[in-house]
Design an enzyme around this catalytic site. Structure first.
Site, PDB file in Angstrom:
ATOM      1  N   GLY A   1       0.844  -1.197   0.000  1.00  0.00           N
ATOM      2  CA  GLY A   1       0.000   0.000   0.000  1.00  0.00           C
ATOM      3  C   GLY A   1       0.868   1.231   0.000  1.00  0.00           C
ATOM      4  N   HIS A   2       0.283   2.367  -0.376  1.00  0.00           N
ATOM      5  CA  HIS A   2       1.072   3.607  -0.459  1.00  0.00           C
ATOM      6  C   HIS A   2       1.508   4.053   0.938  1.00  0.00           C
ATOM      7  CE1 HIS A   2      -2.346   5.957   1.056  1.00  0.00           C
ATOM      8  NE2 HIS A   2      -3.090   5.145   0.321  1.00  0.00           N
ATOM      9  N   ASN A   3       2.389   5.035   1.020  1.00  0.00           N
ATOM     10  CA  ASN A   3       2.826   5.576   2.316  1.00  0.00           C
ATOM     11  C   ASN A   3       1.624   6.135   3.056  1.00  0.00           C
ATOM     12  OD1 ASN A   3       5.626   6.665   0.582  1.00  0.00           O
ATOM     13  ND2 ASN A   3       5.767   5.281   2.320  1.00  0.00           N
ATOM     14  N   GLY A   4       1.510   5.772   4.311  1.00  0.00           N
ATOM     15  CA  GLY A   4       0.405   6.293   5.113  1.00  0.00           C
ATOM     16  C   GLY A   4      -0.900   5.559   4.885  1.00  0.00           C
ATOM     17  N   SER A   5      -0.867   4.395   4.255  1.00  0.00           N
ATOM     18  CA  SER A   5      -2.109   3.667   4.001  1.00  0.00           C
ATOM     19  C   SER A   5      -2.535   2.836   5.213  1.00  0.00           C
ATOM     20  CB  SER A   5      -1.959   2.769   2.775  1.00  0.00           C
ATOM     21  OG  SER A   5      -0.899   1.868   2.969  1.00  0.00           O
ATOM     22  N   GLY A   6      -1.726   2.838   6.249  1.00  0.00           N
ATOM     23  CA  GLY A   6      -2.138   2.171   7.490  1.00  0.00           C
ATOM     24  C   GLY A   6      -1.520   0.806   7.733  1.00  0.00           C
ATOM     25  N   LYS A   7      -0.466   0.483   6.998  1.00  0.00           N
ATOM     26  CA  LYS A   7       0.139  -0.844   7.149  1.00  0.00           C
ATOM     27  C   LYS A   7       0.807  -1.007   8.513  1.00  0.00           C
ATOM     28  CE  LYS A   7       2.872  -0.208   3.607  1.00  0.00           C
ATOM     29  NZ  LYS A   7       2.586   1.191   3.266  1.00  0.00           N
ATOM     30  N   SER A   8       1.616   0.001   8.872  1.00  0.00           N
ATOM     31  CA  SER A   8       2.303  -0.108  10.168  1.00  0.00           C
ATOM     32  C   SER A   8       1.299  -0.053  11.307  1.00  0.00           C
ATOM     33  CB  SER A   8       3.313   1.017  10.339  1.00  0.00           C
ATOM     34  OG  SER A   8       4.273   0.954   9.332  1.00  0.00           O
TER      35      SER A   8
ATOM     36  N   GLU B   1       8.436  -3.585   6.879  1.00  0.00           N
ATOM     37  CA  GLU B   1       9.459  -2.996   6.007  1.00  0.00           C
ATOM     38  C   GLU B   1      10.858  -3.306   6.526  1.00  0.00           C
ATOM     39  OE1 GLU B   1       8.689   0.989   4.677  1.00  0.00           O
ATOM     40  OE2 GLU B   1       6.570   0.753   5.090  1.00  0.00           O
TER      41      GLU B   1
HETATM   42  N1  LIG Z   1       2.356   7.814  15.917  1.00  0.00           N
HETATM   43  C1  LIG Z   1       1.444   8.407  15.125  1.00  0.00           C
HETATM   44  N2  LIG Z   1       0.728   9.458  15.574  1.00  0.00           N
HETATM   45  C2  LIG Z   1      -0.205  10.045  14.789  1.00  0.00           C
HETATM   46  N3  LIG Z   1      -0.499   9.657  13.538  1.00  0.00           N
HETATM   47  C3  LIG Z   1       0.175   8.616  13.026  1.00  0.00           C
HETATM   48  C4  LIG Z   1       1.177   7.946  13.789  1.00  0.00           C
HETATM   49  N4  LIG Z   1       1.690   6.940  13.040  1.00  0.00           N
HETATM   50  C5  LIG Z   1       1.043   6.996  11.859  1.00  0.00           C
HETATM   51  N5  LIG Z   1       0.120   7.985  11.841  1.00  0.00           N
HETATM   52  C6  LIG Z   1      -0.791   8.300  10.728  1.00  0.00           C
HETATM   53  O1  LIG Z   1      -1.565   7.168  10.459  1.00  0.00           O
HETATM   54  C7  LIG Z   1      -1.685   6.957   9.068  1.00  0.00           C
HETATM   55  C8  LIG Z   1      -1.230   5.576   8.703  1.00  0.00           C
HETATM   56  O2  LIG Z   1       0.167   5.466   8.971  1.00  0.00           O
HETATM   57  P1  LIG Z   1       0.998   4.142   8.877  1.00  0.00           P
HETATM   58  O3  LIG Z   1       2.298   4.412   9.541  1.00  0.00           O
HETATM   59  O4  LIG Z   1       0.196   3.016   9.379  1.00  0.00           O
HETATM   60  O5  LIG Z   1       1.210   4.003   7.314  1.00  0.00           O
HETATM   61  P2  LIG Z   1       2.092   2.964   6.509  1.00  0.00           P
HETATM   62  O6  LIG Z   1       1.165   2.294   5.569  1.00  0.00           O
HETATM   63  O7  LIG Z   1       2.875   2.129   7.414  1.00  0.00           O
HETATM   64  O8  LIG Z   1       3.035   3.924   5.695  1.00  0.00           O
HETATM   65  P3  LIG Z   1       4.554   3.720   5.250  1.00  0.00           P
HETATM   66  O9  LIG Z   1       4.517   2.958   3.987  1.00  0.00           O
HETATM   67  O10 LIG Z   1       5.056   5.101   5.058  1.00  0.00           O
HETATM   68  O11 LIG Z   1       5.257   3.018   6.357  1.00  0.00           O
HETATM   69  C9  LIG Z   1      -0.910   8.065   8.399  1.00  0.00           C
HETATM   70  O12 LIG Z   1      -1.834   9.054   7.975  1.00  0.00           O
HETATM   71  C10 LIG Z   1      -0.026   8.596   9.474  1.00  0.00           C
HETATM   72  O13 LIG Z   1       0.155   9.974   9.312  1.00  0.00           O
HETATM   73 MG   LIG Z   2       5.000   1.896   7.870  1.00  0.00          MG
END
Ligand SMILES: Nc1ncnc2c1ncn2[C@@H]1O[C@H](COP(=O)(O)OP(=O)(O)OP(=O)(O)O)[C@@H](O)[C@H]1O
Ligand SMILES: [Mg+2]
Lengths: 265, 279
Positions: B40-47, B166
């Protein structure tokens, strides 16, 4: 560099002193700091010198490591010596040159106090040169263990110290990277007026702080994910072993103490 | 299909009351012994998903059940025992001052006897081929080696599921391959379930199943073959398609008969050099 300044300069080697338990080394240093104050004449100071040199010899640490890091300390010692020569005015005059007079008591105190200072530094150097920083941390944690009953956060302090030790090289590397990045953007770290150089620290410190907080947060998450829930119920992987050498060394210090008490005036 | 090991139902999560949903109404299952890739794209909620799974954050709505245990304040530590996580930054998850201390860290947390710890530390380091680095300090290791130590730290705890968030993205291609190969071997030998969150589609293509996340929602779930059929759609989600798939498509576009959209370079090469091109 900084690592060495903060946590001594551990020199790995295989010697009696290296093999000692960090706890016994810590206790000996602590006791030695007290014992030094018993000495008050040539014989007793002589005994202290012999003891310290014996320790140094047993540690097998090359002299250049012992004295390499002590330049600043020597300046301090010489300063202390001169202070006593100039300022103590007791006993007969033993040297006179115009207004400048050296009193016997001044010379005596100058020698003894700078010697005392020197021996203390030497014995703590032997500790840090022969004990890995993490072993010192383990030793401290174990020795301070009883304080846990008084709700003193011994485990947390030890963990903080070991994480600090673990991250010093990482942060040094990072500082280096940031310095290069900022230099590339025209910040001067090593030339120009002092005021500018001090100001140049700011663009170094701010990114370093920001990234350290990020690291801290990620580290905390990683620790929690691996089941960290405080010191209770934790077991220890590193083990400290108190052996015969440790007891023997403590007895040696005891013998020295008795000797000093007998021969002091 | 195999047994469902983790059930995620209608999961929603916000980091902040006023913020947007980081995850919204996500439902899916994780099956025993599979390799699941989440893209998924950056910030799609995977982490965010990964952290919820391990109880590092608690869901606002919805439920997570791991191996029959419903995730709650009471069960979170038991669930953490079942799920090991490896994070992105090799430096920020290395707790110990040496390799063996780091592997032992999790074991110490679980109050495991010292004798047993020594055994497990050695075994775990052996299985990631890092046993000759026992007393090495982290700043003398490469990124890939640090990640392998992190994997050993997880393995020593004997989880059923290993989540890689990742875990290879900060490594060079060599380090990445080292780490993935380690995981593949472990998965084969120890019956583990692997969840790999990744931006590397070549890696995702080798998974058993894929999940595509978009803006906090589950966009699509399926086998890599199915997912990469979506091509234009994937690109509009900020993803790419792996090179062999692109290549197969282009060959087809040139009227060169390729049997299917190959997911790996080897497959494609295999078909090309064994085919009798009539041009
Ligand atoms: N600790 C945090 N506090 C507030 N908002 C957060 C926090 N961590 C992530 N977010 C927000 O939650 C949303 C999902 O983030 P997440 O880190 O799950 O994305 P991701 O899919 O892992 O992205 P990436 O590919 O960049 O790792 C994003 O909009 C991010 O800005
Ligand atoms: Mg992540």
């Amino acid at each position: 560099m900084m690592e060495k300044m903060i946590f001594g300069r551990y020199v790995p080697a295989d010697s009696v002193i290296h093999r000692m338990d960090p706890r016994s080394k810590l206790i000996i240093v602590l006791l030695f700091v007290c014992v030094v104050f018993i000495a008050n004449n040539a014989i007793t100071y002589g005994a202290l010198v012999v003891y310290t040199l014996l320790m140094l010899a047993m540690s097998k640490v090359p002299m250049r490591f012992v004295f390499g890091g002590l330049k600043l300390v020597f300046i301090l010692i010489i300063f202390t010596f001169l202070m006593h020569i100039f300022l103590t005015r007791e006993g007969p005059i033993i040297f006179e040159l115009g207004w400048f007079k050296v009193y016997e008591e001044g010379l005596r105190q100058g020698i003894f106090i700078s010697l005392r200072f020197f021996l203390l530094i030497l014995i703590t150097s032997i500790l840090t040169l022969t004990t890995a920083p993490i072993a010192i941390t383990d030793g401290l944690e174990s020795l301070l263990g009883p304080l846990k009953k008084l709700k003193f956060p011994v485990h947390e302090l030890a963990l903080m110290m070991s994480i600090a030790l673990r991250f010093i090289p990482t942060l040094m590397e990072e500082t280096d990277k940031i310095m290069k990045a900022q230099s590339a953007r025209g910040v001067e770290f090593s030339s120009g007026p002092v005021k500018d150089r001090v100001m140049a620290i700011i663009p170094l410190l701010i990114p370093l702080f920001v990234s350290s907080f990020k690291r801290a947060e990620e580290l905390a998450t990683a620790m929690e994910a691996r089941g960290y829930r405080g010191g209770d119920g934790r077991t220890r992987y590193r083990k400290l072993v108190w052996s015969g050498i440790d007891t023997l060394m403590l007895l040696l210090l005891l013998a020295l103490t008795i000797l000093l008490i007998i021969f002091r005036t | 299909m195999k047994n469902s090991l983790v059930q995620i139902r209608n999961l929603s999560f916000k980091y902040d009351e006023n913020a947007d949903y980081a995850l919204k109404d996500v439902t899916f299952d994780i099956y025993e012994g599979e390799w699941l890739a989440i893209v998924g794209h950056n910030g799609s909620g995977k982490s965010t998903m990964a952290k919820l799974l391990n109880g590092l954050n608690f869901p606002k709505e919805g439920s997570i059940t791991v191996d029959g245990l419903l995730l709650s304040e009471e069960t979170v530590w038991d669930i953490r025992d079942k799920i090991g996580m490896v994070f992105q930054n090799p430096d920020n998850q290395f707790v110990g001052t040496t390799v063996q201390d780091d592997v032992a860290f999790g074991l110490e947390n679980h109050g495991i006897e010292r004798e047993e710890m020594i055994k497990r530390v050695h075994n775990a380091l052996e299985s990631v081929k890092m046993e000759q680095f026992l007393d090495q300090e982290p700043h003398h290791l490469s990124g890939g080696q640090k990640q392998r130590v992190a994997i050993a730290g997880v393995l020593a705890l004997r989880p059923n599921i290993i989540v890689l968030d990742e875990a290879t993205s900060m490594l060079d291609p060599r380090g990445r391959e080292e780490v993935l190969e380690t995981i593949r071997q472990l998965k084969a030998s120890q019956e583990m379930t692997v969840i790999s969150i990744t931006h590397d589609l070549e890696e995702a293509a080798k998974a058993d199943r894929m999940i595509v996340m978009n803006k906090g929602q589950l966009y699509r779930e399926g086998s890599p073959e199915d997912i990469f059929q979506l091509d234009e759609e994937l690109i509009s989600l900020g993803l790419d398609i792996p090179f062999p798939v692109k290549m197969s498509k282009m060959l087809k576009g040139l009227n060169i008969p390729v049997s299917k959209h190959h997911l790996s370079e080897e497959e494609l090469v295999e078909e090309l050099w064994t085919s009798h091109l009539k041009m």
